[in-house]
Write a protein that holds these residues in place. Structure first.
Motif, short mmCIF file in Angstrom:
data_model
loop_
_atom_site.label_atom_id
_atom_site.label_comp_id
_atom_site.label_asym_id
_atom_site.label_seq_id
_atom_site.Cartn_x
_atom_site.Cartn_y
_atom_site.Cartn_z
N GLU A 1 0.87 -1.24 0.25
CA GLU A 1 0.13 0.11 -0.07
C GLU A 1 0.74 1.21 -0.01
O GLU A 1 0.65 2.15 -0.71
N ARG A 2 2.11 1.24 0.73
CA ARG A 2 2.80 2.28 0.95
C ARG A 2 3.35 2.72 -0.52
O ARG A 2 3.62 4.01 -0.77
N VAL A 3 3.94 1.87 -1.44
CA VAL A 3 4.65 2.10 -2.33
C VAL A 3 3.51 2.23 -3.62
O VAL A 3 4.08 3.04 -4.51
N THR A 4 2.42 1.22 -3.62
CA THR A 4 1.72 1.52 -4.99
C THR A 4 0.50 2.39 -4.75
O THR A 4 -0.12 2.50 -5.52
N GLY A 5 0.24 2.32 -3.39
CA GLY A 5 -1.07 3.28 -3.03
C GLY A 5 -2.28 2.51 -3.11
O GLY A 5 -3.39 3.05 -2.92
N ALA A 6 -2.19 1.31 -3.36
CA ALA A 6 -3.47 0.22 -3.56
C ALA A 6 -3.03 -1.09 -2.36
O ALA A 6 -2.10 -1.40 -2.22
N ALA A 7 -4.10 -1.16 -1.74
CA ALA A 7 -4.13 -2.38 -0.84
C ALA A 7 -3.81 -3.71 -1.47
O ALA A 7 -4.15 -3.96 -2.57
N PRO A 8 -3.09 -4.62 -0.89
CA PRO A 8 -2.82 -5.97 -1.27
C PRO A 8 -4.05 -6.86 -1.36
O PRO A 8 -4.62 -6.54 -0.70
N ARG A 9 -4.10 -7.73 -2.15
CA ARG A 9 -5.20 -8.50 -2.39
C ARG A 9 -5.04 -9.74 -1.17
O ARG A 9 -4.02 -10.30 -0.91
N SER A 10 -6.23 -10.10 -0.69
CA SER A 10 -6.22 -11.17 0.15
C SER A 10 -6.04 -12.66 -0.69
O SER A 10 -6.36 -12.65 -1.84
N PHE A 11 -5.97 -13.50 0.10
CA PHE A 11 -5.64 -15.05 -0.31
C PHE A 11 -7.12 -15.38 -0.96
O PHE A 11 -7.20 -15.87 -1.86
N ALA A 12 -8.14 -15.02 -0.07
CA ALA A 12 -9.37 -15.49 -0.63
C ALA A 12 -9.75 -14.98 -2.08
O ALA A 12 -10.29 -15.56 -2.97
N GLU A 13 -9.54 -13.34 -2.20
CA GLU A 13 -9.90 -13.02 -3.52
C GLU A 13 -9.04 -13.41 -4.60
O GLU A 13 -9.66 -13.80 -5.66
N MET A 14 -7.71 -13.73 -4.28
CA MET A 14 -6.75 -14.24 -5.44
C MET A 14 -7.38 -15.49 -5.72
O MET A 14 -7.37 -15.90 -7.08
N TYR A 15 -7.61 -16.42 -4.67
CA TYR A 15 -8.00 -17.74 -5.06
C TYR A 15 -9.43 -17.68 -5.69
O TYR A 15 -9.43 -18.95 -6.63
N ALA A 16 -10.19 -17.15 -5.31
CA ALA A 16 -11.54 -17.29 -5.98
C ALA A 16 -11.25 -16.75 -7.38
O ALA A 16 -11.87 -17.53 -8.23
N GLU A 17 -10.37 -15.83 -7.79
CA GLU A 17 -10.55 -15.30 -9.02
C GLU A 17 -9.65 -16.44 -9.82
O GLU A 17 -9.86 -16.90 -10.92
N HIS A 18 -8.76 -16.97 -9.31
CA HIS A 18 -7.99 -17.98 -9.98
C HIS A 18 -8.78 -19.38 -10.14
O HIS A 18 -8.80 -19.68 -11.42
N HIS A 19 -9.56 -19.68 -9.18
CA HIS A 19 -10.39 -20.96 -9.39
C HIS A 19 -11.42 -20.50 -10.50
O HIS A 19 -11.98 -21.47 -11.26
N ALA A 20 -11.87 -19.49 -10.57
CA ALA A 20 -12.93 -19.02 -11.53
C ALA A 20 -12.43 -19.23 -13.08
O ALA A 20 -13.37 -19.71 -13.85
N SER A 21 -11.10 -18.75 -13.10
CA SER A 21 -10.64 -18.91 -14.55
C SER A 21 -9.96 -20.20 -14.68
O SER A 21 -10.07 -20.45 -15.99
N SER A 22 -9.65 -20.92 -14.02
CA SER A 22 -9.03 -22.41 -14.22
C SER A 22 -9.37 -23.31 -12.96
O SER A 22 -8.70 -23.49 -12.09
#
Ligand SMILES: NC(=O)c1ccc[n+]([C@@H]2O[C@H](COP(=O)([O-])OP(=O)(O)OC[C@H]3O[C@@H](n4cnc5c(N)ncnc54)[C@H](OP(=O)(O)O)[C@@H]3O)[C@@H](O)[C@H]2O)c1
Length: 296
Positions: free
Chosen positions: A261-282
């Motif tokens: 967040e400090r370097v990019t200005g955006a909050a990091p993604r949670s594991f639940a968000e990442m894994y749900a997106e990954h599972h939806a696509s593959s």
């Protein structure tokens, strides 16, 4: 944006390098995407850490370099040190090194490259990204992903220890800023996700997302090393991974930082968000099942 730069991205076919290359291209910078498999792909340039004959062409026109150390090399400083001198002579003004949250400056392996940059390194501006364990270790062909698919089990020697798992997209976002911001952040950037999870908690997320029961099987470091060796991993590397798990069980990776967040200005993604997106696509049911170990 800043002036368009030319950036040599090593490991450009890998988990972080591919994302760094895509992000920099999207920002309008010129990417020289280094791989031992030259040829295919825009901006692709032939590069082998162990073949100095490939270095001058890879460095041609480069202002900055993203450094992914040679895989499984116990002494990367011996290989990377001379390359860093060549890079400076070729006009590179900044490098960003991919390290690990488990290894401090001066530590073994990449820790010595970190130290090299910090001591009398050839660059005024540099940064070392020290990410926690990648969330992507649970996707694709990685060992944990095949454990999920084939057995519904995550086997570790981490006990109830927590890890600040981080999304490789967030690592790439930090890398892109470190490479292109007018002043490099850092230089020592421990990069984590938003929360530290146990492997049992990871298994619960995977269960929720996939609808299939997945559990954590806690084993001893010796049992893990034997298991990994049995799967074909070199014994020394298996012992190293088991020792890292043992460290986690003692709380060594139970931390989160505000770096993303400090370097990019955006909050990091949670594991639940990442894994749900990954599972939806593959969805794992349709994935291959050849295991590769996390490349720590
Ligand atoms: N997995 C984790 O949880 C974790 C956590 C923290 C840190 N790390 C660190 O992350 C690093 C791995 O980074 P990554 O996941 O982005 O990479 P990766 O997906 O493992 O890919 C490795 C890259 O290195 C390139 N490569 C391999 N040998 C090479 C050579 N001799 N010369 C030039 N390029 C070579 C490969 O390219 P080609 O095959 O196309 O040449 C590939 O692009 C390791 O140093 C590990 O310690 C991993």
């Amino acid at each position: 944006m800043t002036e368009p730069l030319t950036v040599l991205v090593t490991g450009a076919t890998g988990t972080t390098g591919s994302r760094v290359a895509a992000r920099l291209s999207g920002l309008g910078h010129t990417v020289r995407a280094a791989s031992r498999r030259a040829g295919a792909g825009p901006g692709r340039v032939g590069f082998d850490w162990y073949d100095p004959g490939t270095h001058a062409e890879a460095l041609r026109g480069a202002d900055r370099v993203y450094l992914v150390p040679p895989v499984a090399e116990p002494e990367p400083a011996a290989v990377m040190g001379p390359f860093l001198e060549r890079a400076r002579a070729a006009g590179v003004t900044r490098v960003v090194l991919l390290g690990s949250s488990a290894i401090e400056a001066g530590g073994p392996g990449v820790g010595r490259v970190h130290q090299l940059l910090a001591d009398d390194g050839p660059f005024d501006q540099w940064a070392v990204l020290r990410p926690s364990w990648f969330m992507q270790n649970f996707t694709g062909d990685h060992l944990h992903a095949t454990g999920i698919r084939d057995e519904g089990v995550l086997t570790t020697a981490t006990g109830d220890g927590r890890v600040g798992f981080v999304d490789a997209d967030d690592i790439a976002a930090v890398a892109a800023r470190a490479l292109t911001d007018p002043v490099a952040p850092g230089p020592d950037l421990v990069v984590t996700g938003p929360e530290a999870l146990t492997y049992a908690e990871v298994a619960a997320v995977v269960t929720r997302v996939t609808g299939r029961a997945v559990r954590h099987r806690a084993v001893s470091p010796d049992a893990l090393a034997a298991r990994l060796t049995g799967l074909g991993m070199p014994a020394a590397f298996a012992r190293l991974l088991a020792a890292l798990d043992d460290g986690i069980s003692g709380g060594a990776q139970d931390r989160v930082t505000d770096t993303v967040e400090r370097v990019t200005g955006a909050a990091p993604r949670s594991f639940a968000e990442m894994y749900a997106e990954h599972h939806a696509s593959s969805p794992y049911a349709s994935s291959r099942s050849t295991a590769t170990a996390p490349s720590r």
